[in-house]
Every structure is written in C-alpha cells, then in structure tokens.
Scaffold this motif. Structure first.
Motif, short mmCIF file in Angstrom:
data_model
loop_
_atom_site.label_atom_id
_atom_site.label_comp_id
_atom_site.label_asym_id
_atom_site.label_seq_id
_atom_site.Cartn_x
_atom_site.Cartn_y
_atom_site.Cartn_z
N ILE A 1 -2.45 -1.71 -3.07
CA ILE A 1 -3.14 -1.15 -1.91
C ILE A 1 -4.65 -1.29 -2.06
O ILE A 1 -5.36 -1.63 -1.11
CB ILE A 1 -2.74 0.33 -1.71
CG1 ILE A 1 -1.27 0.40 -1.26
CG2 ILE A 1 -3.63 1.02 -0.70
CD1 ILE A 1 -0.69 1.79 -1.27
N PHE A 2 -5.16 -1.03 -3.25
CA PHE A 2 -6.59 -1.14 -3.51
C PHE A 2 -7.10 -2.55 -3.25
O PHE A 2 -8.12 -2.75 -2.60
CB PHE A 2 -6.87 -0.72 -4.96
CG PHE A 2 -8.31 -0.79 -5.36
CD1 PHE A 2 -9.21 0.15 -4.90
CD2 PHE A 2 -8.76 -1.79 -6.20
CE1 PHE A 2 -10.54 0.09 -5.28
CE2 PHE A 2 -10.08 -1.85 -6.59
CZ PHE A 2 -10.97 -0.91 -6.12
N ILE A 3 -6.37 -3.54 -3.73
CA ILE A 3 -6.79 -4.93 -3.57
C ILE A 3 -6.66 -5.37 -2.12
O ILE A 3 -7.57 -5.98 -1.55
CB ILE A 3 -5.98 -5.86 -4.50
CG1 ILE A 3 -6.38 -5.59 -5.95
CG2 ILE A 3 -6.19 -7.32 -4.14
CD1 ILE A 3 -5.51 -6.29 -6.97
N ASN A 4 -5.56 -5.02 -1.47
CA ASN A 4 -5.33 -5.48 -0.10
C ASN A 4 -6.16 -4.73 0.94
O ASN A 4 -6.31 -5.19 2.06
CB ASN A 4 -3.86 -5.38 0.27
CG ASN A 4 -3.07 -6.50 -0.35
OD1 ASN A 4 -3.61 -7.55 -0.63
ND2 ASN A 4 -1.79 -6.28 -0.55
N SER A 5 -6.68 -3.58 0.59
CA SER A 5 -7.47 -2.82 1.56
C SER A 5 -8.84 -3.46 1.78
O SER A 5 -9.54 -3.11 2.72
CB SER A 5 -7.65 -1.38 1.09
OG SER A 5 -8.50 -1.34 -0.05
N GLY A 6 -9.22 -4.39 0.93
CA GLY A 6 -10.53 -5.02 1.06
C GLY A 6 -11.61 -4.25 0.34
O GLY A 6 -12.77 -4.65 0.32
#
Length: 81
Positions: free
Chosen positions: A52-57
C-alpha cells in the motif's frame, strides 16, 4: 531522585532460578505452532502495508523531496551542534 538498586543477592537468586529451570509465575511460552501463526500474520500485515505504501505514491513523493529534507536535517544538525 534516589537511585534504585536491587538487593545484594538479587543476581544470585535470579541465576539460581534460571539454572533450576524456574519460570515466572503465570508465564507460558507460546507453542511453536502459535508462534509460527503469529509470525505469518505479522509477515502478511507487513507485506500489505509495504504494498500500500509503495502503490499510494507516497514513496515517490518522499523521494522527490529528499534533497530538501537532507538540507533541512543538515541545517538542524548545525544549529544543535
């Protein structure tokens, strides 16, 4: 504030209890199966949070401001030191 120190024979009592195999009353170590289950749950939670951290931008946002942050940290360290 008064410095708290253990009694003179505290270390000896603890070491004797450890050598005798005595445990703290009410303490039960986790069974290997439960420990494994707990570790797997922690692994899945950490993996999901990282995804989630990586994909949230947010990671891209943080990386884009690294130069500014390092300059800010350098400024703070100069003021402290």
């Amino acid at each position: 504030m008064k410095l708290l120190q253990p009694s003179a024979n505290f270390t000896d009592r603890v070491m004797k209890d450890v050598a005798a195999g005595n445990t703290v009353p009410g303490f039960r170590p986790l069974a290997p199966k439960k420990r494994r289950h707990s570790e797997l749950v922690n692994l899945f939670v950490a993996t999901a949070a990282t995804y989630i951290f990586i994909n949230s931008g947010l990671l891209k946002l943080l990386n884009s401001h690294v130069a500014e942050w390092s300059e800010f940290v350098q400024h703070l360290s100069n003021r402290i030191g």
